[in-house]
Write an enzyme that holds these catalytic residues in place. Structure first.
Site, PDB file in Angstrom:
ATOM      1  N   SER A  33      46.879  61.131  14.262  1.00  0.00           N
ATOM      2  CA  SER A  33      48.217  61.199  13.680  1.00  0.00           C
ATOM      3  C   SER A  33      48.772  62.626  13.791  1.00  0.00           C
ATOM      4  CB  SER A  33      48.158  60.784  12.206  1.00  0.00           C
ATOM      5  OG  SER A  33      47.491  59.558  12.073  1.00  0.00           O
ATOM      6  N   LYS A 103      41.901  67.844   7.297  1.00  0.00           N
ATOM      7  CA  LYS A 103      42.915  66.915   7.763  1.00  0.00           C
ATOM      8  C   LYS A 103      43.448  66.165   6.551  1.00  0.00           C
ATOM      9  CE  LYS A 103      41.845  64.486  11.371  1.00  0.00           C
ATOM     10  NZ  LYS A 103      43.180  64.770  11.968  1.00  0.00           N
ATOM     11  N   GLU A 112      41.808  58.275   9.908  1.00  0.00           N
ATOM     12  CA  GLU A 112      41.400  59.298  10.865  1.00  0.00           C
ATOM     13  C   GLU A 112      39.882  59.474  10.851  1.00  0.00           C
ATOM     14  OE1 GLU A 112      45.442  62.075  10.812  1.00  0.00           O
ATOM     15  OE2 GLU A 112      43.766  62.558   9.494  1.00  0.00           O
TER      16      GLU A 112
END
Length: 282
Positions: A33, A103, A112
């Site tokens: 992303s 992240k 993710e």
């Protein structure tokens, strides 16, 4: 001017990462992303004419990028049990010199992490702003995905662990309330002092277990993950994909490797148009 410099850096890093790690004969590729991933997909599209590759997105936004490029997405939970992704490309909010990543700035950290752990190798693509020696140097907080009902309890526990002011992330329009993830969970952003790496503890810079106010990357990730109500922590540490596969092979496939998986390589696009590569230490 600065924005143009950043976008140019992202594109340069993406092109180099794809050139080095994308195999046009691959069967499954993970797509992360964020804004940098747009350039990764662009570079893949330019390099590949194989219509049989299935691309696994980490959320709604990355699926749209895949579809708009004319590539074929497949949901993570549609993957056959034994299929590993040939490679996963994703960005990061910050990367330290040991390739540990933060992240979750885009609130997609859970998916993710699923995708990174399912990949034979995770390759990180970022611009120069994300390159630091330690996590929580420039990026201010650890993103944490939490069940809505558990938010007050987790906020309290994070303060006990040493976070001075953890906060529930709201939407840009605050009156709309907390930001929701693709799982309908909430995000807590928890600041901590800069995180130690193993070399710091070996040199006596701190215990790294929170008892002296210092935390090592993997230890704080584990401590937060153990809090009831936490779905996932936005720290990607532990083994990389190559090492994880070695562990699985040695155990005959009887070892489950977790942690979010560090990248095998990080490509930083620099302001002058060049790309700096950080790879796993031998």
């Amino acid at each position: 001017m600065a924005d143009a410099s950043v976008e140019s850096a992202k594109r340069a890093a993406a092109i180099q990462a794809v050139a080095d790690h994308f195999d046009p004969s691959a069967s499954h590729v993970g797509i992360g992303s964020g804004t940098t991933i747009v350039y990764v997909v662009e570079a893949i599209k330019a390099k590949s004419t194989n219509p049989n590759i299935r691309f696994v997105p980490t959320g709604y936004q990355s699926r749209q990028v895949i579809v708009q490029a004319g590539l074929t997405p497949i949901a993570f939970d549609s993957l056959p049990e034994q299929v590993m992704l040939d490679v996963a490309f994703d960005g990061a909010d910050e990367v330290d010199e040991d390739l540990n990543c933060i992240k979750g700035g885009g609130a997609c950290l859970f998916q993710e992490k699923l995708v990174a752990e399912r990949a034979k190798k995770f390759v990180c693509v970022a611009d120069y702003r994300k390159k630091q020696s330690r996590l929580l140097t420039n990026w201010p907080t650890i993103p944490i995905e939490v069940a809505p009902i558990a938010v007050p309890t987790v906020l309290h526990s994070l303060r006990v662990l040493g976070s001075p002011s953890p906060k529930l992330r709201t939407t840009l329009l605050e009156k709309s309330g907390p930001l929701k993830t693709d799982q309908d969970f909430f995000i807590i952003d928890a600041p901590f002092p800069s995180l130690l790496i193993e070399a710091d503890m070996a040199s006596g810079k701190g215990k790294g277990d929170g008892s002296d106010g210092t935390w090592e990357v993997t230890k704080i990730a584990q401590a937060i993950k153990e809090l009831t109500g936490v779905l996932e922590v936005g720290i990607f540490s532990g083994l990389n994909g190559v090492d994880a596969e070695s562990v699985r092979a040695k155990s005959g496939g009887r070892t489950v490797v977790t942690g979010g998986q560090k990248p095998v390589a990080v490509y930083f696009g620099l302001q002058d148009g060049t790309v700096e590569l950080r790879v796993a230490k031998a």
